[in-house]
Design a protein around this motif. Structure first.
Motif, PDB file in Angstrom:
ATOM      1  N   LEU A 198      47.533  38.296  32.078  1.00 37.40           N
ATOM      2  CA  LEU A 198      46.165  37.808  32.230  1.00 37.40           C
ATOM      3  C   LEU A 198      46.101  36.649  33.218  1.00 37.40           C
ATOM      4  CD1 LEU A 198      45.084  37.710  28.464  1.00 37.40           C
ATOM      5  CD2 LEU A 198      44.314  39.372  30.179  1.00 37.40           C
ATOM      6  N   ARG A 199      44.908  36.421  33.742  1.00 35.17           N
ATOM      7  CA  ARG A 199      44.627  35.224  34.538  1.00 35.17           C
ATOM      8  C   ARG A 199      43.234  34.723  34.163  1.00 35.17           C
ATOM      9  NH1 ARG A 199      45.190  36.671  40.417  1.00 35.17           N
ATOM     10  NH2 ARG A 199      46.480  38.378  39.652  1.00 35.17           N
ATOM     11  N   PRO A 200      42.951  33.426  34.347  1.00 30.55           N
ATOM     12  CA  PRO A 200      41.594  32.939  34.069  1.00 30.55           C
ATOM     13  C   PRO A 200      40.567  33.701  34.907  1.00 30.55           C
ATOM     14  CG  PRO A 200      43.112  31.103  34.337  1.00 30.55           C
ATOM     15  CD  PRO A 200      43.863  32.328  34.770  1.00 30.55           C
ATOM     16  N   ALA A 201      39.494  34.113  34.261  1.00 28.18           N
ATOM     17  CA  ALA A 201      38.443  34.846  34.966  1.00 28.18           C
ATOM     18  C   ALA A 201      37.457  33.859  35.592  1.00 28.18           C
ATOM     19  CB  ALA A 201      37.718  35.772  34.005  1.00 28.18           C
ATOM     20  N   PRO A 202      36.919  34.154  36.780  1.00 27.76           N
ATOM     21  CA  PRO A 202      35.977  33.232  37.431  1.00 27.76           C
ATOM     22  C   PRO A 202      34.772  32.884  36.571  1.00 27.76           C
ATOM     23  CG  PRO A 202      36.660  34.965  38.951  1.00 27.76           C
ATOM     24  CD  PRO A 202      37.197  35.345  37.594  1.00 27.76           C
ATOM     25  N   GLN A 203      34.320  33.844  35.767  1.00 22.04           N
ATOM     26  CA  GLN A 203      33.131  33.633  34.948  1.00 22.04           C
ATOM     27  C   GLN A 203      33.459  33.064  33.580  1.00 22.04           C
ATOM     28  OE1 GLN A 203      34.583  36.401  35.814  1.00 22.04           O
ATOM     29  NE2 GLN A 203      34.327  38.046  34.301  1.00 22.04           N
ATOM     30  N   GLY A 204      34.724  32.710  33.360  1.00 17.12           N
ATOM     31  CA  GLY A 204      35.162  32.198  32.071  1.00 17.12           C
ATOM     32  C   GLY A 204      35.919  33.252  31.288  1.00 17.12           C
ATOM     33  N   GLY A 205      36.727  32.809  30.370  1.00 19.99           N
ATOM     34  CA  GLY A 205      37.569  33.742  29.635  1.00 19.99           C
ATOM     35  C   GLY A 205      38.758  34.166  30.482  1.00 19.99           C
ATOM     36  N   TRP A 206      39.248  35.365  30.222  1.00 19.05           N
ATOM     37  CA  TRP A 206      40.468  35.863  30.863  1.00 19.05           C
ATOM     38  C   TRP A 206      40.252  37.292  31.329  1.00 19.05           C
ATOM     39  CZ3 TRP A 206      44.778  32.600  31.061  1.00 19.05           C
ATOM     40  CH2 TRP A 206      44.636  31.405  30.338  1.00 19.05           C
ATOM     41  N   GLU A 207      40.989  37.669  32.384  1.00 19.54           N
ATOM     42  CA  GLU A 207      40.917  39.037  32.898  1.00 19.54           C
ATOM     43  C   GLU A 207      42.322  39.535  33.202  1.00 19.54           C
ATOM     44  OE1 GLU A 207      38.556  38.801  36.436  1.00 19.54           O
ATOM     45  OE2 GLU A 207      40.162  37.862  37.619  1.00 19.54           O
ATOM     46  N   LEU A 208      42.493  40.843  33.183  1.00 18.66           N
ATOM     47  CA  LEU A 208      43.785  41.416  33.536  1.00 18.66           C
ATOM     48  C   LEU A 208      44.143  41.073  34.973  1.00 18.66           C
ATOM     49  CD1 LEU A 208      43.453  44.974  31.951  1.00 18.66           C
ATOM     50  CD2 LEU A 208      44.822  43.069  31.085  1.00 18.66           C
ATOM     51  N   SER A 209      45.358  40.602  35.189  1.00 14.69           N
ATOM     52  CA  SER A 209      45.796  40.312  36.549  1.00 14.69           C
ATOM     53  C   SER A 209      45.852  41.576  37.393  1.00 14.69           C
ATOM     54  CB  SER A 209      47.181  39.648  36.525  1.00 14.69           C
ATOM     55  OG  SER A 209      47.126  38.389  35.906  1.00 14.69           O
ATOM     56  N   CYS A 210      46.301  42.654  36.787  1.00 16.51           N
ATOM     57  CA  CYS A 210      46.300  43.952  37.461  1.00 16.51           C
ATOM     58  C   CYS A 210      45.025  44.689  37.069  1.00 16.51           C
ATOM     59  CB  CYS A 210      47.534  44.761  37.059  1.00 16.51           C
ATOM     60  SG  CYS A 210      47.586  46.432  37.774  1.00 16.51           S
ATOM     61  N   PRO A 211      44.095  44.865  37.996  1.00 18.12           N
ATOM     62  CA  PRO A 211      42.830  45.520  37.626  1.00 18.12           C
ATOM     63  C   PRO A 211      43.076  46.939  37.095  1.00 18.12           C
ATOM     64  CG  PRO A 211      42.703  44.514  39.820  1.00 18.12           C
ATOM     65  CD  PRO A 211      44.139  44.476  39.410  1.00 18.12           C
ATOM     66  N   PRO A 212      42.297  47.375  36.105  1.00 21.22           N
ATOM     67  CA  PRO A 212      42.509  48.710  35.551  1.00 21.22           C
ATOM     68  C   PRO A 212      42.489  49.815  36.601  1.00 21.22           C
ATOM     69  CG  PRO A 212      41.070  47.461  34.117  1.00 21.22           C
ATOM     70  CD  PRO A 212      41.282  46.616  35.342  1.00 21.22           C
ATOM     71  N   GLU A 213      41.645  49.699  37.611  1.00 23.57           N
ATOM     72  CA  GLU A 213      41.580  50.743  38.623  1.00 23.57           C
ATOM     73  C   GLU A 213      42.848  50.787  39.483  1.00 23.57           C
ATOM     74  OE1 GLU A 213      39.272  47.154  40.279  1.00 23.57           O
ATOM     75  OE2 GLU A 213      39.522  48.181  38.348  1.00 23.57           O
ATOM     76  N   PHE A 214      43.492  49.643  39.652  1.00 29.07           N
ATOM     77  CA  PHE A 214      44.744  49.590  40.408  1.00 29.07           C
ATOM     78  C   PHE A 214      45.875  50.196  39.577  1.00 29.07           C
ATOM     79  CE2 PHE A 214      48.550  47.697  42.219  1.00 29.07           C
ATOM     80  CZ  PHE A 214      48.309  47.759  43.586  1.00 29.07           C
ATOM     81  N   GLU A 215      45.934  49.840  38.311  1.00 25.25           N
ATOM     82  CA  GLU A 215      46.937  50.425  37.418  1.00 25.25           C
ATOM     83  C   GLU A 215      46.751  51.940  37.338  1.00 25.25           C
ATOM     84  OE1 GLU A 215      48.531  50.092  32.784  1.00 25.25           O
ATOM     85  OE2 GLU A 215      46.772  48.937  33.426  1.00 25.25           O
ATOM     86  N   ALA A 216      45.501  52.389  37.240  1.00 23.04           N
ATOM     87  CA  ALA A 216      45.236  53.825  37.154  1.00 23.04           C
ATOM     88  C   ALA A 216      45.694  54.550  38.408  1.00 23.04           C
ATOM     89  CB  ALA A 216      43.743  54.054  36.921  1.00 23.04           C
ATOM     90  N   ALA A 217      45.423  53.961  39.573  1.00 23.05           N
ATOM     91  CA  ALA A 217      45.844  54.590  40.828  1.00 23.05           C
ATOM     92  C   ALA A 217      47.360  54.676  40.917  1.00 23.05           C
ATOM     93  CB  ALA A 217      45.276  53.811  42.014  1.00 23.05           C
ATOM     94  N   THR A 218      48.057  53.664  40.403  1.00 20.78           N
ATOM     95  CA  THR A 218      49.515  53.668  40.458  1.00 20.78           C
ATOM     96  C   THR A 218      50.101  54.741  39.549  1.00 20.78           C
ATOM     97  OG1 THR A 218      49.511  51.309  41.006  1.00 20.78           O
ATOM     98  CG2 THR A 218      51.562  52.226  40.171  1.00 20.78           C
TER      99      THR A 218
END
Length: 297
Positions: A198-218
């Motif tokens: 995870l990494r801090p999300a710009p809008q607050g909270g946390w987000e996956l460092s590897c975006p789901p769409e990037f993981e899916a493509a891999t």
């Protein structure tokens, strides 16, 4: 930042992406380079890295692009081709930042397949490679081939639907704890992995460092089928580490590993009571399998 036991440096790729390199352990020791699997982060493998330094190695760790502590970079074309282009640049960055020396590789899943495929095209003078379940598809005429590709298409679809935002790292940990995939991973290691991904999300909270769409493509792994025959050119010592068939949830990975042994003559060991996340489940045992030509291992 640098001291005798820890150092960090950046490697810049030819498309402007940056990869954070981290070194730990005695600088004069033999080097082991480590990285992780799809959607994960190498900081989650801290006990494995620590077990390697306890065995007297210098460890250099990095996240694959768009993973872990690396800044996000716009996707461009094939993820797999981009990973294969990145690795020689990362290794040059390691040698530039921390000095050239003989090195062993110890890579998990995504990074292990990338390392093997890259070695066929752009050889690096590895002393040895220890590869934990590289997801390289069996040959097209192998009955396991279609099963392997179907399994990864399913993983891609599931990854694309992953929740990307979390209020706290504990929320991701709780989700991972409920998954049978991580049932053998101790709580402390799973908490560390959740935080590392995870990494801090710009809008607050946390987000996956590897975006789901990037993981899916891999996970759309079909594109590397054509690269598999080139593995016959790999001439450094390669040891595959596979999990235990009696408890493994992805026998396709075991079939793929055994096919690599059969077709290219790589050595292999099957680790009892281990699944695909064996470096989290059995870090000390896995560290003991690295650098097999080094005295004391």
């Amino acid at each position: 930042m640098q001291d005798n036991d820890h150092a960090e440096a950046l490697a810049t790729m030819d498309d402007g992406a940056t990869i954070l390199l981290r070194r730990q352990g005695p600088p004069a020791a033999e080097r082991v380079v480590i990285s992780h699997g799809n959607g994960l982060a190498i900081d989650g493998f801290a006990r494995f890295a620590g077990a390697l330094t306890a065995r007297g190695f210098e460890v250099v760790a990095f996240d694959m692009r768009n993973h872990g502590r690396n800044p996000r970079h716009p996707a461009a074309g094939s993820n797999w081709r981009r990973f294969i282009a990145d690795l020689p640049q990362i290794l040059r960055g390691i040698d530039t930042a921390f000095g050239e020396k003989p090195a062993h590789g110890a890579f998990h899943s995504l990074s292990s397949a990338v390392c093997l495929l890259t070695q066929a095209e752009t050889p690096y003078p590895w002393r040895s490679l220890t590869l934990f379940e590289p997801p390289v598809p069996p040959n097209a005429d192998d009955p396991a081939h279609a099963v392997f590709l179907d399994y990864h298409r399913n993983l891609s679809e599931r990854a694309g639907r992953r929740r990307a935002q979390f209020d706290t790292p504990d929320a991701l940990f709780a989700s991972m704890r409920r998954s049978s995939l991580f049932r053998l991973v101790p709580d402390a290691d799973l908490e560390r992995l959740a935080r590392a991904t995870l990494r801090p999300a710009p809008q607050g909270g946390w987000e996956l460092s590897c975006p789901p769409e990037f993981e899916a493509a891999t996970f759309r792994i079909d594109e590397i089928v054509a690269l598999r025959p080139g593995l016959g050119r790999v001439d450094c010592p390669v040891r595959l580490v596979l999990g235990d068939e009696s408890i493994h949830y992805a026998h396709v990975l075991l079939d793929a590993g055994r096919a690599l042994v059969r077709d290219f003559g790589f050595s292999a060991v099957e680790l009892p009571l281990a699944t695909h996340f064996m470096q989290l489940e059995h870090p000390e045992t896995c560290a003991g399998l690295v650098a097999p030509d080094t005295p004391g291992t």
